[in-house]
Design a protein around this motif. Structure first.
Motif, PDB file in Angstrom:
ATOM      1  N   SER A  75       0.812  -1.223   0.000  1.00 15.29           N
ATOM      2  CA  SER A  75       0.000   0.000   0.000  1.00 15.29           C
ATOM      3  C   SER A  75       0.846   1.274   0.000  1.00 15.29           C
ATOM      4  CB  SER A  75      -0.965   0.009   1.191  1.00 15.29           C
ATOM      5  OG  SER A  75      -0.256   0.057   2.400  1.00 15.29           O
ATOM      6  N   GLY A  76       2.185   1.111  -0.064  1.00 13.93           N
ATOM      7  CA  GLY A  76       3.072   2.265  -0.157  1.00 13.93           C
ATOM      8  C   GLY A  76       3.386   2.932   1.170  1.00 13.93           C
ATOM      9  N   LYS A  77       3.002   2.297   2.275  1.00 14.76           N
ATOM     10  CA  LYS A  77       3.318   2.872   3.589  1.00 14.76           C
ATOM     11  C   LYS A  77       4.793   2.661   3.901  1.00 14.76           C
ATOM     12  CE  LYS A  77      -1.258   2.320   5.539  1.00 14.76           C
ATOM     13  NZ  LYS A  77      -2.087   1.634   6.524  1.00 14.76           N
ATOM     14  N   LYS A  78       5.343   3.596   4.654  1.00 12.13           N
ATOM     15  CA  LYS A  78       6.755   3.513   5.025  1.00 12.13           C
ATOM     16  C   LYS A  78       6.942   2.650   6.263  1.00 12.13           C
ATOM     17  CE  LYS A  78       8.040   7.959   3.059  1.00 12.13           C
ATOM     18  NZ  LYS A  78       8.663   9.266   3.323  1.00 12.13           N
ATOM     19  N   LEU A  79       8.003   1.836   6.225  1.00  8.08           N
ATOM     20  CA  LEU A  79       8.368   0.998   7.365  1.00  8.08           C
ATOM     21  C   LEU A  79       9.427   1.705   8.199  1.00  8.08           C
ATOM     22  CD1 LEU A  79       8.742  -2.510   5.653  1.00  8.08           C
ATOM     23  CD2 LEU A  79       6.705  -1.504   6.714  1.00  8.08           C
ATOM     24  N   SER A  80       9.490   1.332   9.451  1.00  7.85           N
ATOM     25  CA  SER A  80      10.483   1.897  10.356  1.00  7.85           C
ATOM     26  C   SER A  80      11.829   1.211  10.138  1.00  7.85           C
ATOM     27  CB  SER A  80      10.014   1.686  11.795  1.00  7.85           C
ATOM     28  OG  SER A  80      10.850   2.343  12.701  1.00  7.85           O
ATOM     29  N   PRO A  81      12.930   1.972  10.152  1.00  6.17           N
ATOM     30  CA  PRO A  81      14.261   1.368  10.030  1.00  6.17           C
ATOM     31  C   PRO A  81      14.519   0.317  11.117  1.00  6.17           C
ATOM     32  CG  PRO A  81      14.391   3.724   9.711  1.00  6.17           C
ATOM     33  CD  PRO A  81      12.995   3.437  10.202  1.00  6.17           C
ATOM     34  N   ILE A  82      15.502  -0.513  10.880  1.00  8.67           N
ATOM     35  CA  ILE A  82      15.827  -1.657  11.730  1.00  8.67           C
ATOM     36  C   ILE A  82      16.891  -1.263  12.760  1.00  8.67           C
ATOM     37  CG2 ILE A  82      16.616  -4.067  11.657  1.00  8.67           C
ATOM     38  CD1 ILE A  82      14.038  -3.369   9.982  1.00  8.67           C
ATOM     39  N   LEU A  83      16.811  -1.855  13.940  1.00  7.59           N
ATOM     40  CA  LEU A  83      17.798  -1.618  14.990  1.00  7.59           C
ATOM     41  C   LEU A  83      18.646  -2.876  15.161  1.00  7.59           C
ATOM     42  CD1 LEU A  83      15.478   0.193  17.559  1.00  7.59           C
ATOM     43  CD2 LEU A  83      17.011   1.219  15.857  1.00  7.59           C
ATOM     44  N   LEU A  84      19.958  -2.724  14.972  1.00  6.03           N
ATOM     45  CA  LEU A  84      20.873  -3.861  14.977  1.00  6.03           C
ATOM     46  C   LEU A  84      21.989  -3.684  15.993  1.00  6.03           C
ATOM     47  CD1 LEU A  84      21.402  -4.148  11.107  1.00  6.03           C
ATOM     48  CD2 LEU A  84      19.812  -5.485  12.515  1.00  6.03           C
ATOM     49  N   VAL A  85      22.384  -4.801  16.618  1.00  5.25           N
ATOM     50  CA  VAL A  85      23.553  -4.816  17.496  1.00  5.25           C
ATOM     51  C   VAL A  85      24.552  -5.785  16.880  1.00  5.25           C
ATOM     52  CG1 VAL A  85      24.440  -5.261  19.809  1.00  5.25           C
ATOM     53  CG2 VAL A  85      22.154  -4.266  19.516  1.00  5.25           C
TER      54      VAL A  85
END
Length: 125
Positions: A75-85
């Protein structure tokens, strides 16, 4: 369809990261690591490389959370960036997806070469 991303992780992503990391790290290290994630610059990494470094299996499109993220992508919605360790090549510790495993899988299912914006830090002490 291309995956679209927010410019920065959402506030609740950091709380989710802290909840997960508290299962594998001491409270002090978790707190300072999440603080480092908040202030880290974003970097781009490929979905396929994130899964490989984390040693995690690709979740199927039928997984409820992955399915929801695939719907957002469609639907073209933006996703939140990923948090990585970051993992440790010397000890063999895997990369930790502190928050965003389902988003990584949905991105991979869309295109395994998807560049995913992420915040990447090492464990803090």
């Amino acid at each position: 369809m291309a995956v679209k991303w927010l410019d920065a992780p959402e506030d609740h992503d950091y709380a989710a990261a802290a909840d997960y990391l508290s299962l594998i790290g001491e409270d002090h290290a978790v707190g300072t690591t999440v603080a480092a994630l908040r202030s880290a610059d974003s970097t781009l990494r490929k979905a396929k490389d994130i899964l490989r470094a984390a040693r995690l299996d690709l979740l199927p499109a039928t997984n409820a959370r992955v399915k929801g993220d695939l719907s957002k992508i469609d639907s073209g919605k933006k996703l939140s960036p990923i948090l990585l360790v970051r993992g440790d090549g010397v000890t063999g510790a895997a990369l930790q997806i502190a928050d965003g495993y389902h988003r990584v899988c949905a991105s991979y299912l869309t295109d395994e070469d998807t560049d995913i914006p992420c915040r990447l830090v090492s464990w803090q002490s």
